[in-house]
Design a protein around this motif. Structure first.
Motif, short mmCIF file in Angstrom:
data_model
loop_
_atom_site.label_atom_id
_atom_site.label_comp_id
_atom_site.label_asym_id
_atom_site.label_seq_id
_atom_site.Cartn_x
_atom_site.Cartn_y
_atom_site.Cartn_z
N GLU A 1 1.45 30.05 10.33
CA GLU A 1 2.49 30.34 10.51
C GLU A 1 3.66 29.23 10.10
OE1 GLU A 1 5.09 32.12 14.53
OE2 GLU A 1 4.11 30.15 14.61
N ALA A 2 4.55 29.84 9.43
CA ALA A 2 5.72 28.70 9.04
C ALA A 2 7.01 29.50 8.51
CB ALA A 2 5.11 27.86 7.69
N GLU A 3 7.94 29.04 8.51
CA GLU A 3 9.25 29.84 8.00
C GLU A 3 9.05 30.05 6.67
OE1 GLU A 3 14.08 29.64 7.56
OE2 GLU A 3 13.17 28.19 8.88
N ALA A 4 8.51 29.35 5.77
CA ALA A 4 8.30 29.50 4.39
C ALA A 4 6.83 29.11 3.88
CB ALA A 4 9.22 28.78 3.05
N ILE A 5 6.09 30.35 3.79
CA ILE A 5 4.57 30.34 3.54
C ILE A 5 4.28 30.33 1.92
CG2 ILE A 5 2.39 30.99 3.84
CD1 ILE A 5 3.44 31.73 6.54
N THR A 6 3.84 29.44 1.11
CA THR A 6 3.62 29.69 -0.18
C THR A 6 1.79 29.42 -0.39
OG1 THR A 6 5.66 29.01 -1.04
CG2 THR A 6 3.89 28.94 -2.71
N LEU A 7 1.45 30.34 -1.02
CA LEU A 7 -0.13 30.51 -0.95
C LEU A 7 -0.46 30.59 -2.47
CD1 LEU A 7 -1.27 32.62 2.04
CD2 LEU A 7 -0.74 30.31 1.97
N ALA A 8 -0.89 29.47 -3.30
CA ALA A 8 -0.82 29.45 -4.57
C ALA A 8 -2.35 28.93 -5.15
CB ALA A 8 0.17 28.38 -5.17
N GLY A 9 -3.25 29.01 -4.19
CA GLY A 9 -4.64 28.64 -4.45
C GLY A 9 -5.48 28.48 -3.32
N GLY A 10 -6.46 28.14 -3.74
CA GLY A 10 -7.73 27.81 -2.58
C GLY A 10 -8.28 29.43 -2.07
#
Length: 625
Positions: A384-393
């Protein structure tokens, strides 16, 4: 959906700084440092981060914090102190003995051995550097701290190879609450370094186990701490570079609490094997928590099976400005959030295994993942967050409510807004964002799978959602039409709140089943030539399936069959190939359109029984589109 909880608001002006991002050079050159903390506290009394950039690396955050002290030369003077029950003897000029109190008044290296049954060792050496070697030294005090460094330029406590020493303080101190008065079994007002390959057991009977009012660096040693309050505390900073450390604390486990200097108040774990069992927070930093190596195993507040309380913070790893993981192994079992920041959380590498009674990972402002592995074993909400960016992993989430929740704090709450319907999400439009550009994400959610109180954008990576079974939630829940321009999205679950991507991205199919498809039975999407382009084996009963992938062409027809055989590497039940021979046809869909199964299930945008043309923005089944 969200249960009521105390929230921390991030003022909009501060949020804009957090989300703006900055380069490593900008972080290093800033006058206030990456962990600047606002003077203004929120309603919960917690300070708020201002200029840690979203996506900051461990190196960037460390470069902007205070430089960690180095071990200084203690000079050539040496001496031996022999502890003998109720007194002591020494051959050093800089040592005085008054009954069972040993005082060191000059710089140098001193070796302590033997036992003080009820006494104290005090270092009062002004600005001189003092190096203490504990070689089987057992010190117990009934009046205060066992080992006190009241003045020194800096101090080193070395644990002699093969030795075992103990420090035990009194149950009560006369002046423990006074400024710079001892409040720990091992207490220092100066920068303190603990090193050596021996063992040290510290019992903090009154308050803390080990405390430095300046910086504290642990290089090595086998250190066991049992304290009624905080386990190991460095006011300016606490840095663990190595050793085997086992902390049991009634309060916080590892802590740095300087709230007067924006470049201080941080905790770093770069090596070692650290185990923490804390009644409060496992790791608590006023500004930044940075993990770059080693093993950190934290249990906070009794673990994820224990209900958190408002009286005590029981988070696993907590940073006021940031939590940055750039390596190592982090295992957390916490009654509250497993990983929490009032500002940002950034994961660039490392292995995180998290169990939480609330959020697996929570950041008030931004969560960025560019590498590493995150496995949320159990949580109320996963990320949870206001801006979540998932770019890898590689990310795996199991949550009883929302799997990944982008929730706006600009309105003063990180809860789902429950106002008037204002978009496909059926909730008040939000400013939060969930962006996926890479990585592998597998979500198993009892509530919404991907919940964006704002925008949902996918341009890369692989996202597979085993979503809810009740129609009050959906595998996808966004305030605006999801944008999928690349990568792979598989979203399965109930159909009452189902969503599909917009028509301006890559191809997708959306099927609503009149008859629920059983868990464990493989579904396949087959093209007009009979080639299987995707298979999915749900872990739960589903009535909706959305797949968006490069192999799907808008406008083309595909058949969904049940009872197929999957082949190839699977990601949370999804593969790109299989065998549909002998499978049962369920329905035919056109890529870019919604299709309902036999019996007249609701199509997108409230269109009953059948398909919705791809030219319209897809909505929720049964809602006003």
């Amino acid at each position: 959906m969200r249960r009521p909880r105390r929230v921390i608001a991030v003022p909009a002006v501060l949020l804009s700084l957090l989300l703006a991002g900055c380069t490593a050079d900008a972080l290093a050159d800033t006058s206030t440092g990456a962990s600047d903390v606002a003077d203004t506290a929120d309603t919960a009394g917690t300070t708020t981060a201002t200029d840690v950039a979203a996506g900051a690396t461990a190196e960037e955050v460390l470069a902007a914090n205070a430089e960690v002290h180095e071990v200084e030369d203690a000079g050539s003077a040496t001496g031996t102190i022999t502890l003998a029950g109720d007194t002591a003897t020494s051959d050093a000029d800089g040592v005085t003995v008054d009954g069972s109190v040993v005082t060191i008044t000059a710089g140098g290296t001193y070796t302590l051995a033997g036992s003080l049954d009820d006494g104290q060792v005090v270092v009062d050496a002004g600005d001189a550097v003092v190096h203490l070697v504990l070689d089987g030294a057992d010190i117990t005090s009934s009046t205060g701290a066992a080992l006190v460094i009241s003045s020194a330029g800096s101090a080193v406590v070395e644990l002699a190879d093969g030795s075992s020493s103990t420090l035990t303080d009194a149950a009560t101190y006369a002046d423990a609450d006074a400024e710079d008065e001892p409040n720990a079994a091992l207490f220092s007002t100066a920068d303190l370094t603990i090193t050596g390959d021996g063992a040290l057991a510290v019992t903090g009977t009154a308050n803390d186990g080990i405390t430095s009012k300046d910086g504290l660096v642990i290089e090595s040693g086998q250190i066991t701490v049992d304290a009624v309050d905080d386990g190991i505390r460095g006011k300016d900073y606490l840095v663990v570079e190595g050793g085997t450390i086992d902390v049991t604390a009634g309060g916080d486990g590892l802590k740095a609490d300087d709230d007067s200097d924006a470049t201080a108040g941080f905790v770093v774990v770069s090596g070692g094997d650290v185990t923490v069992a804390a009644g409060g927070d496992g790791v608590d930093a006023e500004t930044d928590v940075v993990v770059t190596g080693g093993t950190l195993d934290v249990t906070a507040g009794g673990g994820s099976g224990t209900e958190p309380t408002d009286e005590t913070s029981t988070k696993g790893v907590k940073g006021g400005a940031s939590v940055v993981v750039g390596g190592g192994t982090l295992t957390v079992d916490a009654s509250d959030d497993a990983v929490h920041s009032n500002g940002i959380v950034s994961v660039t590498d490392g292995d995180l295994t998290l169990s939480s009674g609330d959020d697996g990972v929570h950041a008030d402002a931004a969560l960025d993942v560019t590498g590493g592995a995150i496995d949320v074993l159990t949580a109320y909400e996963g990320l949870e967050a206001e801006a979540i960016t998932l770019a890898g992993g590689d990310i795996t989430v199991v949550a009883s409510d929302d799997g990944i929740n982008a929730a706006s704090s600009a309105t003063g709450s990180t809860e789902d807004a429950q106002g008037d319907w204002a978009g496909p999400g059926g909730e008040s439009a939000g400013t939060a964002s969930l962006t996926v550009t890479g990585g592998t994400i597998a979500v198993d959610a009892g509530g919404d799978g991907l919940d964006a109180n704002g925008t949902l954008t996918i341009s890369g990576g692989t996202v597979v959602v085993n979503g809810p079974t009740d129609d009050g939630n959906g595998a996808i829940d966004a305030d605006s039409t999801p944008s999928v321009t690349g990568g792979t999205l598989v979203a399965a679950g109930s159909s009452g709140m189902a969503m599909a991507p917009g028509t301006d991205g890559q191809g997708w199919v959306s099927a609503t089943f009149d008859t629920a498809q059983a868990a464990g039975v493989t579904l396949a999407v087959v093209d007009a030539d009979g080639t299987v382009v995707a298979t999915f084996t749900p872990t739960k009963q589903i009535t909706s399936l959305v797949i968006s992938a490069a192999g799907l062409t808008a406008g083309e027809q595909y058949t969904v069959v049940s009872g197929a055989t999957a082949s190839g590497d699977a990601v949370a039940g999804y593969t790109t190939a299989g065998d549909a021979s002998g499978a049962t046809e369920v329905l035919t869909v056109t890529a870019g359109e919604h299709a309902a199964g036999m019996g007249g299930g609701m199509g997108g945008g409230g269109q009953p029984g059948g398909a919705q043309g791809g030219g319209q923005a897809p909505g929720r089944p049964g809602s006003q589109g």
